[in-house]
Design an enzyme around this catalytic site. Structure first.
Site, PDB file in Angstrom:
ATOM      1  CE1 TYR A 159     -34.295 -15.413  32.451  1.00 30.70           C
ATOM      2  CE2 TYR A 159     -32.063 -15.712  31.096  1.00 30.70           C
ATOM      3  CZ  TYR A 159     -33.004 -15.113  32.063  1.00 30.70           C
ATOM      4  OH  TYR A 159     -32.676 -13.923  32.685  1.00 30.70           O
TER       5      TYR A 159
ATOM      6  CG  HIS B 273     -41.014  -9.680  36.064  1.00 29.00           C
ATOM      7  ND1 HIS B 273     -40.452 -10.345  34.732  1.00 29.00           N
ATOM      8  CD2 HIS B 273     -42.138  -8.944  35.633  1.00 29.00           C
ATOM      9  CE1 HIS B 273     -41.152  -9.736  33.779  1.00 29.00           C
ATOM     10  NE2 HIS B 273     -42.242  -8.826  34.431  1.00 29.00           N
TER      11      HIS B 273
ATOM     12  N   PRO C 281     -24.629 -12.421  30.025  1.00 30.61           N
ATOM     13  CG  PRO C 281     -25.556 -11.613  27.990  1.00 30.61           C
ATOM     14  CD  PRO C 281     -24.337 -12.063  28.278  1.00 30.61           C
TER      15      PRO C 281
ATOM     16  CE  LYS D 141     -27.270 -12.854  39.761  1.00 30.81           C
ATOM     17  NZ  LYS D 141     -28.706 -12.179  39.601  1.00 30.81           N
TER      18      LYS D 141
ATOM     19  CE1 TYR E 272     -32.477 -14.513  35.839  1.00 31.28           C
ATOM     20  CE2 TYR E 272     -33.841 -12.960  37.061  1.00 31.28           C
ATOM     21  CZ  TYR E 272     -33.612 -13.401  35.909  1.00 31.28           C
ATOM     22  OH  TYR E 272     -33.773 -12.769  34.724  1.00 31.28           O
TER      23      TYR E 272
HETATM   24  P1  RFL Z   1     -20.286   0.580  31.553  1.00 32.13           P
HETATM   25  O1  RFL Z   1     -22.011   0.636  31.547  1.00 32.13           O
HETATM   26  O2  RFL Z   1     -19.665   0.118  30.219  1.00 32.13           O
HETATM   27  O3  RFL Z   1     -19.899   2.244  31.576  1.00 32.13           O
HETATM   28  C1  RFL Z   1     -18.676   2.622  31.509  1.00 32.13           C
HETATM   29  C2  RFL Z   1     -18.501   4.032  31.135  1.00 32.13           C
HETATM   30  O4  RFL Z   1     -17.079   4.551  31.098  1.00 32.13           O
HETATM   31  C3  RFL Z   1     -16.960   5.350  29.811  1.00 32.13           C
HETATM   32  N1  RFL Z   1     -15.534   5.266  29.714  1.00 32.13           N
HETATM   33  C4  RFL Z   1     -14.538   6.110  29.940  1.00 32.13           C
HETATM   34  N2  RFL Z   1     -14.634   7.308  30.483  1.00 32.13           N
HETATM   35  C5  RFL Z   1     -13.640   8.223  30.523  1.00 32.13           C
HETATM   36  N3  RFL Z   1     -12.423   7.982  30.009  1.00 32.13           N
HETATM   37  C6  RFL Z   1     -12.153   6.498  29.286  1.00 32.13           C
HETATM   38  N4  RFL Z   1     -11.028   6.310  28.929  1.00 32.13           N
HETATM   39  C7  RFL Z   1     -13.459   5.927  29.445  1.00 32.13           C
HETATM   40  N5  RFL Z   1     -13.306   4.530  28.773  1.00 32.13           N
HETATM   41  C8  RFL Z   1     -14.782   4.344  28.977  1.00 32.13           C
HETATM   42  C9  RFL Z   1     -17.787   4.627  28.860  1.00 32.13           C
HETATM   43  O5  RFL Z   1     -18.243   5.382  27.873  1.00 32.13           O
HETATM   44  C10 RFL Z   1     -18.955   4.134  29.914  1.00 32.13           C
HETATM   45  O6  RFL Z   1     -19.954   5.361  29.922  1.00 32.13           O
HETATM   46  O7  RFL Z   1     -19.870   0.094  32.833  1.00 32.13           O
HETATM   47  P2  RFL Z   1     -20.609  -0.022  34.395  1.00 32.13           P
HETATM   48  O8  RFL Z   1     -21.052   1.552  34.668  1.00 32.13           O
HETATM   49  O9  RFL Z   1     -19.502  -0.665  35.205  1.00 32.13           O
HETATM   50  O10 RFL Z   1     -21.716  -0.905  34.157  1.00 32.13           O
HETATM   51  C11 RFL Z   1     -22.089  -2.095  33.794  1.00 32.13           C
HETATM   52  C12 RFL Z   1     -23.151  -2.247  33.039  1.00 32.13           C
HETATM   53  O11 RFL Z   1     -23.329  -1.637  31.962  1.00 32.13           O
HETATM   54  C13 RFL Z   1     -23.103  -3.932  32.443  1.00 32.13           C
HETATM   55  O12 RFL Z   1     -22.629  -4.582  33.352  1.00 32.13           O
HETATM   56  C14 RFL Z   1     -24.520  -4.537  32.165  1.00 32.13           C
HETATM   57  O13 RFL Z   1     -25.092  -3.682  31.075  1.00 32.13           O
HETATM   58  C15 RFL Z   1     -24.495  -6.037  31.748  1.00 32.13           C
HETATM   59  N6  RFL Z   1     -25.590  -6.601  31.442  1.00 32.13           N
HETATM   60  C16 RFL Z   1     -26.630  -6.936  32.270  1.00 32.13           C
HETATM   61  N7  RFL Z   1     -26.536  -6.673  33.595  1.00 32.13           N
HETATM   62  C17 RFL Z   1     -27.567  -7.115  34.244  1.00 32.13           C
HETATM   63  O14 RFL Z   1     -27.439  -6.640  35.564  1.00 32.13           O
HETATM   64  N8  RFL Z   1     -28.984  -7.499  34.003  1.00 32.13           N
HETATM   65  C18 RFL Z   1     -28.992  -7.700  32.862  1.00 32.13           C
HETATM   66  O15 RFL Z   1     -30.061  -7.959  32.557  1.00 32.13           O
HETATM   67  C19 RFL Z   1     -28.072  -7.387  31.832  1.00 32.13           C
HETATM   68  N9  RFL Z   1     -28.202  -7.680  30.285  1.00 32.13           N
HETATM   69  C20 RFL Z   1     -25.984  -6.758  29.946  1.00 32.13           C
HETATM   70  C21 RFL Z   1     -27.295  -7.266  29.581  1.00 32.13           C
HETATM   71  C22 RFL Z   1     -25.058  -6.378  29.015  1.00 32.13           C
HETATM   72  C23 RFL Z   1     -25.502  -6.526  27.771  1.00 32.13           C
HETATM   73  N10 RFL Z   1     -24.347  -6.075  26.691  1.00 32.13           N
HETATM   74  C24 RFL Z   1     -24.783  -5.182  25.569  1.00 32.13           C
HETATM   75  C25 RFL Z   1     -23.087  -6.210  26.852  1.00 32.13           C
HETATM   76  C26 RFL Z   1     -27.397  -7.571  28.137  1.00 32.13           C
HETATM   77  C27 RFL Z   1     -26.569  -7.235  27.283  1.00 32.13           C
HETATM   78  C28 RFL Z   1     -26.893  -7.342  25.847  1.00 32.13           C
HETATM   79  C1  PHB Z   2     -32.808  -7.878  29.160  1.00 28.53           C
HETATM   80  O1  PHB Z   2     -33.910  -7.889  29.130  1.00 28.53           O
HETATM   81  O2  PHB Z   2     -31.901  -7.103  28.532  1.00 28.53           O
HETATM   82  C2  PHB Z   2     -32.353  -9.095  29.999  1.00 28.53           C
HETATM   83  C3  PHB Z   2     -32.915  -9.919  30.732  1.00 28.53           C
HETATM   84  C4  PHB Z   2     -32.540 -10.796  31.309  1.00 28.53           C
HETATM   85  C5  PHB Z   2     -31.031 -11.234  30.938  1.00 28.53           C
HETATM   86  C6  PHB Z   2     -30.487 -10.683  30.096  1.00 28.53           C
HETATM   87  C7  PHB Z   2     -30.897  -9.455  29.434  1.00 28.53           C
HETATM   88  O3  PHB Z   2     -30.650 -12.564  31.547  1.00 28.53           O
END
Ligand code: RFL
Ligand code: PHB
Length: 397
Positions: free
Chosen positions: A206, A78, A297, A301, A390
């Protein structure tokens, strides 16, 4: 009780999410022995629906490290986003403004690619470990204690990396007296859906609306990802599919444009929070990703910051083992905390600009947001500010 079995490695990584798996892959490619310990089973870690946007430098890193094939064939490049307010949609053209772009590629897909790479390398994570305890990080013999399949283990190592997310245990190994946390809860969350329907827009939309924020995103040419601002703790049962589509229709409405509906196959509500834990290093423990920082989110980031953390950690660990140079490891916490606060700033700015807030000043604040957005879309400098952030801060590697 049977004695603990002893294992050793150079780097023990707690958490097999994107941060832990990527660090493990990078270290493996640099010849640094490591072990990933993951609480959940493998299928669970792949099924978690989360991020969707990868920054310019994150994609460059993944590609360089042999993880770019599917990303580049199935991901969507994109060149910008749309901002919608007051019934109009405005394009922010990243390619024109800063010569950079982002890729739409689900976090689940990144995790699948990482797991496939680990399988190919013969370095799978240890799944379904319990009772993880990080010990000895102030001594010269750090270790991680855990159980797996009814057996107790002690994993001795040189370094522990806590990549176990916000709910993990690694952070808690830093003595309370040495830890400071900064936190902010928002009084809303995001209801997110995945639907079998082609995205109704070529790029993300957005939208600020009186009834709340809405986001049109996607996963592929046939799968849409959409979000709605809702009160925190909203019960998903109160949101039958028609109500979700009606609300999205209202908030994303534009003359001459239709939102295509389709079968919703995943729904969830996520609370919004900002969180930073300092320091990101204590003794031989380093924190990475959501274990150290969470952003709302809106700026996309979280995953990208996790990637930036582990890229720098790999650099530091390679310098340590190959050149006995600890400069990068010694400044890791300071460097990544500065980066993290910049990311907090951007995520807070996007969140405040695009969501509806309650309270006595709500009506006034909404008008200020409209003023802010009008200024933004009318100014090349303001648009470049958004585009630069971004598409992502540089990832040092
Ligand atoms: P995670 O993905 O939470 O993984 C951590 C892992 O550790 C395990 N764990 C353990 N393992 C052993 N012993 C323990 N005691 C443990 N406790 C936990 C867990 O089971 C898990 O497998 O962290 P990590 O790797 O730092 O990754 C971070 C990302 O997952 C997170 O920042 C993103 O998903 C945030 N996020 C977004 N980030 C972006 O850069 N771009 C996006 O578009 C974006 N959209 C989002 C998002 C997060 C969302 N939610 C659901 C919070 C959209 C949403 C809706
Ligand atoms: C997504 O596609 O999950 C998504 C995209 C943009 C955001 C957050 C989540 O800012």
């Amino acid at each position: 009780m049977a004695p603990r079995s002893s294992l050793t490695t150079r780097v023990a990584i707690v958490g097999g999410g994107p941060a832990g798996l990527l660090l493990s892959h990078l270290l493996h490619r640099s010849g640094i022995d490591n072990v990933v310990l993951e609480l959940r089973d493998r299928d669970y870690t792949v099924q978690r629906v989360r991020a969707g946007v990868l920054e310019h430098d994150a994609v460059a890193l993944l590609t360089e490290e042999g993880l770019g094939d599917r990303l580049r064939s199935e991901g969507l490049r994109h060149d910008g986003i749309y901002l919608q307010f007051a019934g109009e949609r405005h394009h922010i053209d990243f390619a024109e403004l800063v010569g950079r772009h982002v890729w739409i590629y689900g976090q689940q897909e990144v995790v699948k690619d990482l797991i496939a790479a680990h399988d190919a390398n013969g370095t799978p994570a240890r799944y379904e470990v319990t009772g993880v305890e990080v010990v000895g990080i102030d001594s010269d013999a750090p270790a991680v204690l855990f159980s797996q399949g009814g057996e107790e283990f002690e994993l001795g190592c040189d370094f522990v990396v806590g990549a176990d997310g916000f709910h993990g245990v690694s952070r808690l190994a830093i003595p309370k007296s040495d830890r400071t946390t900064y936190e902010r809860e928002y009084d809303f969350g995001w209801l997110g859906i995945l639907a079998h329907t082609p995205p109704s827009s070529d790029e993300l939309v957005y939208a600020l609306h009186e009834r709340g924020f809405a986001l049109l995103s996607m996963r592929s040419p046939t799968v849409s990802r959409l979000y709605l601002q809702v009160p925190p703790g909203e019960n998903i049962a109160d949101w039958p599919d028609d109500r979700i589509w009606d609300e999205l229709d209202t908030r994303l409405a534009l003359p001459g444009w239709t939102l295509e509906r389709g079968e919703i196959f995943d729904k969830s509500v996520t609370p919004m929070r900002s969180f930073v834990s300092t320091p990101m290093r204590h003794g031989s423990l380093f924190l990475a990703g959501d274990a150290a920082h969470i952003v709302p989110p809106t700026g996309a980031k979280g995953l990208n910051s996790a990637i930036a953390d582990v890229a720098l950690l790999r650099r530091g660990l390679v310098d340590h083992y190959e050149r006995q140079d600890d400069a990068v490891l010694d400044s890791y916490s300071e460097t990544q905390l500065s980066r993290s606060w910049q990311t907090q700033y951007f995520s807070t700015w996007m969140t405040r600009m695009l969501h509806t807030f309650s309270g006595p000043d709500a009506v006034f604040d909404h008008q200020v947001q409209l003023g802010q957005l009008a200024q933004l879309v009318g100014s090349a400098h303001a648009k470049a500010h958004l585009a630069e952030f971004y598409t992502g801060l540089p990832i040092t590697r």
